[in-house]
Design a protein around this motif. Structure first.
Motif, PDB file in Angstrom:
ATOM      1  N   LYS A  10      -1.714  -8.064   2.094  1.00  0.00           N
ATOM      2  CA  LYS A  10      -0.940  -7.187   2.960  1.00  0.00           C
ATOM      3  C   LYS A  10      -1.813  -6.025   3.408  1.00  0.00           C
ATOM      4  O   LYS A  10      -2.698  -5.587   2.689  1.00  0.00           O
ATOM      5  CB  LYS A  10       0.281  -6.633   2.231  1.00  0.00           C
ATOM      6  CG  LYS A  10       1.287  -7.654   1.868  1.00  0.00           C
ATOM      7  CD  LYS A  10       2.487  -6.989   1.224  1.00  0.00           C
ATOM      8  CE  LYS A  10       3.528  -8.002   0.853  1.00  0.00           C
ATOM      9  NZ  LYS A  10       4.696  -7.384   0.215  1.00  0.00           N
ATOM     10  N   LEU A  11      -1.511  -5.517   4.585  1.00  0.00           N
ATOM     11  CA  LEU A  11      -2.203  -4.343   5.072  1.00  0.00           C
ATOM     12  C   LEU A  11      -1.689  -3.123   4.317  1.00  0.00           C
ATOM     13  O   LEU A  11      -0.495  -3.015   4.029  1.00  0.00           O
ATOM     14  CB  LEU A  11      -1.951  -4.155   6.566  1.00  0.00           C
ATOM     15  CG  LEU A  11      -2.593  -5.196   7.477  1.00  0.00           C
ATOM     16  CD1 LEU A  11      -2.151  -4.954   8.914  1.00  0.00           C
ATOM     17  CD2 LEU A  11      -4.099  -5.134   7.374  1.00  0.00           C
ATOM     18  N   PRO A  12      -2.573  -2.167   4.008  1.00  0.00           N
ATOM     19  CA  PRO A  12      -2.095  -0.959   3.314  1.00  0.00           C
ATOM     20  C   PRO A  12      -1.185  -0.150   4.238  1.00  0.00           C
ATOM     21  O   PRO A  12      -1.396  -0.081   5.443  1.00  0.00           O
ATOM     22  CB  PRO A  12      -3.366  -0.199   2.981  1.00  0.00           C
ATOM     23  CG  PRO A  12      -4.413  -0.753   3.873  1.00  0.00           C
ATOM     24  CD  PRO A  12      -3.991  -2.155   4.240  1.00  0.00           C
ATOM     25  N   GLN A  13      -0.182   0.482   3.651  1.00  0.00           N
ATOM     26  CA  GLN A  13       0.757   1.280   4.422  1.00  0.00           C
ATOM     27  C   GLN A  13       0.582   2.753   4.063  1.00  0.00           C
ATOM     28  O   GLN A  13       0.337   3.091   2.913  1.00  0.00           O
ATOM     29  CB  GLN A  13       2.191   0.866   4.121  1.00  0.00           C
ATOM     30  CG  GLN A  13       2.520  -0.524   4.593  1.00  0.00           C
ATOM     31  CD  GLN A  13       3.955  -0.875   4.293  1.00  0.00           C
ATOM     32  OE1 GLN A  13       4.626  -0.165   3.564  1.00  0.00           O
ATOM     33  NE2 GLN A  13       4.423  -1.970   4.843  1.00  0.00           N
ATOM     34  N   VAL A  14       0.727   3.579   5.063  1.00  0.00           N
ATOM     35  CA  VAL A  14       0.662   5.025   4.860  1.00  0.00           C
ATOM     36  C   VAL A  14       2.095   5.546   4.863  1.00  0.00           C
ATOM     37  O   VAL A  14       2.829   5.337   5.822  1.00  0.00           O
ATOM     38  CB  VAL A  14      -0.166   5.702   5.981  1.00  0.00           C
ATOM     39  CG1 VAL A  14      -0.161   7.200   5.806  1.00  0.00           C
ATOM     40  CG2 VAL A  14      -1.575   5.154   5.997  1.00  0.00           C
ATOM     41  N   ASP A  15       2.455   6.219   3.790  1.00  0.00           N
ATOM     42  CA  ASP A  15       3.806   6.765   3.678  1.00  0.00           C
ATOM     43  C   ASP A  15       3.800   8.162   4.307  1.00  0.00           C
ATOM     44  O   ASP A  15       3.175   9.097   3.801  1.00  0.00           O
ATOM     45  CB  ASP A  15       4.221   6.828   2.213  1.00  0.00           C
ATOM     46  CG  ASP A  15       5.690   7.111   2.045  1.00  0.00           C
ATOM     47  OD1 ASP A  15       6.421   7.054   3.049  1.00  0.00           O
ATOM     48  OD2 ASP A  15       6.105   7.381   0.902  1.00  0.00           O
TER      49      ASP A  15
END
Length: 135
Positions: A10-15
Motif C-alpha cells: 500500500k502507498l503510505p498515507q499522510v494523516d
C-alpha cells in the motif's frame, strides 16, 4: 537468493488531521494576541520629533506628584489625599497657565496602575500633565 514479493503493498498515507489541529491552534493564538494588543488605547501619547536634547529647567514652584504605592500619593514629597490632589491640580493650573504637572511613578508599580492614575490626572489637568522618569 530469492526475495519475497509483497502482494498487498500500500502507498503510505499522510494523516492531515493532527497537522490541521496544530495549525488552527496557532491561528487562534495569533488572532487572540492581535485582538488584545489592538484594543489597548488607554492614553494617547505623542512622541517628540528628533530634536537635540535641551535641559529644560524646572519652574520656580514645580508641581511633582509622586505615585509611590497603591494608595500612596505624594505632592512635592508630602503625602496627600487623591481628592485634595485634584483640587490642588485645578488651582495650580489656574495660577500658572504655562507650567506642567509632573507625575513621577515608582518603578515597582504595575504599568496598568500608572496609566490609570495618569488618565485620572489628565481628566483634571488635560494635556498639561506629563509622565516623568528619573535618570
Amino acid at each position: 537468493m530469492r526475495f519475497k514479493q509483497q502482494q498487498n503493498a500500500k502507498l503510505p498515507q499522510v494523516d492531515l488531521i493532527p497537522m490541521l489541529n496544530v495549525m488552527m491552534g496557532i491561528l487562534a493564538f495569533f488572532v487572540m494576541i492581535t485582538m488584545t494588543l489592538g484594543s489597548e488605547s488607554l492614553i494617547e501619547v505623542q512622541l517628540p520629533a528628533d530634536q537635540p536634547e535641551a535641559d529644560t529647567p524646572l519652574p520656580a514652584d514645580p508641581f511633582i506628584v509622586e505615585l509611590a504605592g497603591v494608595n500612596d500619593v505624594r505632592l512635592n514629597g508630602q503625602p496627600i489625599d487623591p481628592d485634595t490632589l485634584k483640587a490642588q491640580v485645578t488651582d495650580y493650573l489656574a495660577r500658572n497657565p504655562e507650567n506642567i504637572i509632573f507625575l513621577l511613578p515608582s518603578q515597582d508599580l504595575p504599568y496598568e496602575q500608572v496609566m490609570q492614575f495618569l488618565g485620572e490626572m489628565r481628566a483634571v489637568g488635560g494635556d498639561r500633565v506629563s509622565l516623568a522618569i528619573e535618570e
